[in-house]
Motif scaffolding. Sequence first.
Motif, PDB file in Angstrom:
ATOM      1  N   GLU A 243       5.655  14.435  10.104  1.00  0.00           N
ATOM      2  CA  GLU A 243       6.144  13.003  10.708  1.00  0.00           C
ATOM      3  C   GLU A 243       5.070  12.031   9.791  1.00  0.00           C
ATOM      4  N   ASP A 244       3.892  12.227   9.978  1.00  0.00           N
ATOM      5  CA  ASP A 244       2.771  11.329   9.311  1.00  0.00           C
ATOM      6  C   ASP A 244       3.109  11.200   7.733  1.00  0.00           C
ATOM      7  N   TRP A 245       3.256  12.431   7.214  1.00  0.00           N
ATOM      8  CA  TRP A 245       3.438  12.467   5.973  1.00  0.00           C
ATOM      9  C   TRP A 245       4.690  11.853   5.549  1.00  0.00           C
ATOM     10  N   ALA A 246       5.765  11.916   6.454  1.00  0.00           N
ATOM     11  CA  ALA A 246       7.304  11.289   6.158  1.00  0.00           C
ATOM     12  C   ALA A 246       7.029   9.910   6.341  1.00  0.00           C
ATOM     13  N   ASN A 247       6.270   9.388   7.345  1.00  0.00           N
ATOM     14  CA  ASN A 247       6.147   7.986   7.373  1.00  0.00           C
ATOM     15  C   ASN A 247       5.032   7.434   6.297  1.00  0.00           C
ATOM     16  N   ARG A 248       4.291   8.302   5.513  1.00  0.00           N
ATOM     17  CA  ARG A 248       3.540   7.634   4.661  1.00  0.00           C
ATOM     18  C   ARG A 248       4.282   7.381   3.006  1.00  0.00           C
ATOM     19  N   ARG A 249       5.483   8.346   3.191  1.00  0.00           N
ATOM     20  CA  ARG A 249       6.067   8.081   1.838  1.00  0.00           C
ATOM     21  C   ARG A 249       6.963   6.842   1.777  1.00  0.00           C
ATOM     22  N   LEU A 250       7.217   6.246   3.083  1.00  0.00           N
ATOM     23  CA  LEU A 250       7.874   4.836   3.338  1.00  0.00           C
ATOM     24  C   LEU A 250       6.556   3.796   3.638  1.00  0.00           C
ATOM     25  N   TYR A 251       5.444   4.101   2.996  1.00  0.00           N
ATOM     26  CA  TYR A 251       4.299   3.046   3.240  1.00  0.00           C
ATOM     27  C   TYR A 251       4.919   1.722   2.895  1.00  0.00           C
ATOM     28  N   ASP A 252       5.427   1.412   1.679  1.00  0.00           N
ATOM     29  CA  ASP A 252       5.850  -0.087   1.485  1.00  0.00           C
ATOM     30  C   ASP A 252       6.917  -0.686   2.379  1.00  0.00           C
ATOM     31  N   ALA A 253       7.511   0.461   2.827  1.00  0.00           N
ATOM     32  CA  ALA A 253       8.742  -0.463   3.868  1.00  0.00           C
ATOM     33  C   ALA A 253       8.282  -0.617   5.141  1.00  0.00           C
ATOM     34  N   TYR A 254       7.053   0.141   5.490  1.00  0.00           N
ATOM     35  CA  TYR A 254       6.333  -0.213   6.746  1.00  0.00           C
ATOM     36  C   TYR A 254       5.663  -1.502   6.588  1.00  0.00           C
TER      37      TYR A 254
END
Lengths: 479, 479
Positions: free
Chosen positions: A421-432
């Motif tokens: 999950e953490d890696w998945a969220n990281r791929r969306l870093y800019d969106a976050y």
Amino acid sequence: MANSARIDALRNRLLTAQTRLTREKTFALAIIVIGEPTAGRSEVVNKFLEWLDPKHISVHALDPVLMQDDDDPPMERYWRTLPARGEIAIYFQGWYEDYLAPALHTPKVLGRKAERLVAQIKQLERMLTHDGVRVLKLDLRVARQTQQARIKTLRASKATRWRVTREDRWLAKHFGRVRKVTDSLMKATDAAYARWHVIDGTDPDKRLLDAGSLVQRELETAHKRTATAVAKAPKSGATKASKRAFVTRPPEALDGEQYAHELETLQGRLALLSRKKSMRKRAVVLAFEGMDAAGKGGTIRRLTGALDARQYTVVPISAPTPEELAHPYLWRFWRRLPDRGEFAIFDRTWYGRVLVERVRGFAAAADWQRAYAEINEFELQLVESRIIVRKFWLAVGKDEQLKRFEEREEDALKRFKVDQEDWANRRLYDAYQAAARDMIERTNTDYAPWTVVPADDKRYARLQVLRAVCDALTDELKK
Amino acid sequence: MANSARIDALRNRLLTAQTRLTREKTFALAIIVIGEPTAGRSEVVNKFLEWLDPKHISVHALDPVLMQDDDDPPMERYWRTLPARGEIAIYFQGWYEDYLAPALHTPKVLGRKAERLVAQIKQLERMLTHDGVRVLKLDLRVARQTQQARIKTLRASKATRWRVTREDRWLAKHFGRVRKVTDSLMKATDAAYARWHVIDGTDPDKRLLDAGSLVQRELETAHKRTATAVAKAPKSGATKASKRAFVTRPPEALDGEQYAHELETLQGRLALLSRKKSMRKRAVVLAFEGMDAAGKGGTIRRLTGALDARQYTVVPISAPTPEELAHPYLWRFWRRLPDRGEFAIFDRTWYGRVLVERVRGFAAAADWQRAYAEINEFELQLVESRIIVRKFWLAVGKDEQLKRFEEREEDALKRFKVDQEDWANRRLYDAYQAAARDMIERTNTDYAPWTVVPADDKRYARLQVLRAVCDALTDELKK
């Protein structure tokens, strides 16, 4: 058709609608029942309990908050009792009692609070409707003469005299005032999403048919509406990444000794502030948000290291449980508010609605978009109850985050802290980042401000947060 | 091996054990931590929070009940915070605080209550251990001279002075008394299922290694034990049906008018009793048990018909949720106790443990057999907090039950009240009767008596219950 046949038919449709609700769990129903003495309020509710499956109905009647010696935010107890999807909750008076009781008995106490209470009620009902709790509002009435005659009859016999309470007599005596206050409140709170329905309580069969039909129609309409809503639910919009980035690298570097000294000093300051007598009448909510590995846990441990264990609770927030999912999203936070004199420290928060739920598409666009206003209102209610609210965004850079992830994965003792999950969220870093920027822009209020903390240097971030909390307490405890 | 290597190795094993616990959810761990000032109590707990996954650890520190203005049964707040299987809860002082605080500060207040408190603690820990909550108890100590030297050093510097609280200084000053009181309490509450461990807090690394090893060993042993226990769990013994039957048919038949009059009169009596000023300091728990279709729901509605909706809650009990199953079986009832001045009416109860769980084999024989004593203790604690407890067995005959089932199945409006489970239970009618008889024999206490009500005639049963509740209130409210 005779009344009894009509009642049986109604009963059947009600039961069918409830059974479907219990099975499909697509929404919840909150029924507010108010009414005049002898108009049959309790009788109608008792029939519902007899007809329907009582395992899935709860009944709530609470004393008005304003007239009690209670520091909790008034809406807290309603939030706590909200029905889960699939359930029906009946509230005698419900959140109207906090207005009605003082309006009738102590109009001075209500005074300027009246307008604010009405706004809170409307906001609550709007949010509930959006979040899957249908709101139906019934008012049972009888003409003044009927009421007086009924009270007289009941009081004439020793066996039935107990049915007329002192409160009933007071209400009957002030018939005109009661109706005027109720009328104006109903007018102020009648809305398309939560209509008031006046029911004539003169005839026992007729009032039962009227009330029951309203409940039945509400259930059936909601069943239809949910079916359509599910089909049409808009996809969460893709987020356009904002170009501006948070400052993540602090201006100064700290050596170990300097850090240790400053930490000890700030912890001491916090400890002494937390022991102040004026803290006993306040409470503190600290909200921590930030990307994975931003250092929330470590920062929180530096705060709690200065506090007496009896005085704080750390609330870690992860994916909602099935029970939490069955309620409006703010429900689980309302249940974890601090008591007087205490700190509640949230490791992730209600802002998940406009962060992870937005970015990952777990919430529809319309839902997270209205959440900004809902959250501002939520926090305002806390602050109005003298809770100190401060929010922290720990800004960690993309490179630093990667470094920490890799370090964690290499360390057997920390590996559990990084998952897919953490890696998945990281791929969306800019969106976050974009979501965080919107969040701060739209919820950075005077009463519950955000502090953005550059967090690439853990030490710096910890001291910054400690300092901000100390400053906030110093400031607030004077008030 | 150097300390740091040993600490890393320990950390690794602890983490592995916690990960397994979180995954398998076979038991819960409650850690009680008490200790002397400067012996490193908080430091050790903070390390655990840093090492392990904090999402599955909660920390609790509560003020002693006896020194607060609180009417709730003392154990209620511990029950509410019990960890679910898979979770770890750390209690600073925990249920020992209610003894320790008054023993040190107000020995007179404690006085005769001391013995009873010790008995409650032992009973609680025994029950928890049986029900899947392991209890580990740690006491951190330092020699008097070390303590004094440490306090002196901390107080000498402005930066660290805050670390010594007024309470610490008081405890240091009364070193001898503190140790004596603690020793005697530990001796009284040391048991095979919940041992006390004294840890020398002089050396920071060593105390961490000692405390951590105890937690690690407790987790690993429990993992092994659970594996064995599951394999060996005895089947619930088949119940030998008792020959004697309950009286189900009432001696008198009531006509409609007589019934209506008596009902109104008794409801009036109950209404007036419930409004008595002396009720404000009491609370009432009414427990209803009986075979399906015995008339519990209808009887309860006749009671609530006499009460103000603000004053009662009906608690319908059905099969436990996953969250409830993850806790000791009494947990869900502790959470639903009435506030002062209120009634909690349970439609089915904690006696499910010795009825349905016994008869259907959901609980092992050893588990339901010890439940009688556990339940008696539970109810005693309620009564000690001035809660009035009355229990009703509605005895419906086998023929009458069949008649009601058939009537319900023929009636579209009542069909939902009979399901496959009810028929399955009916096939075990005789076993239920024997279980009910044992239950009443073993839990019919002076302080929380059973009333067996012949229930083949619904009207008779309703009046009997109303009368018994009125008599109980009349009696109790004088006290």
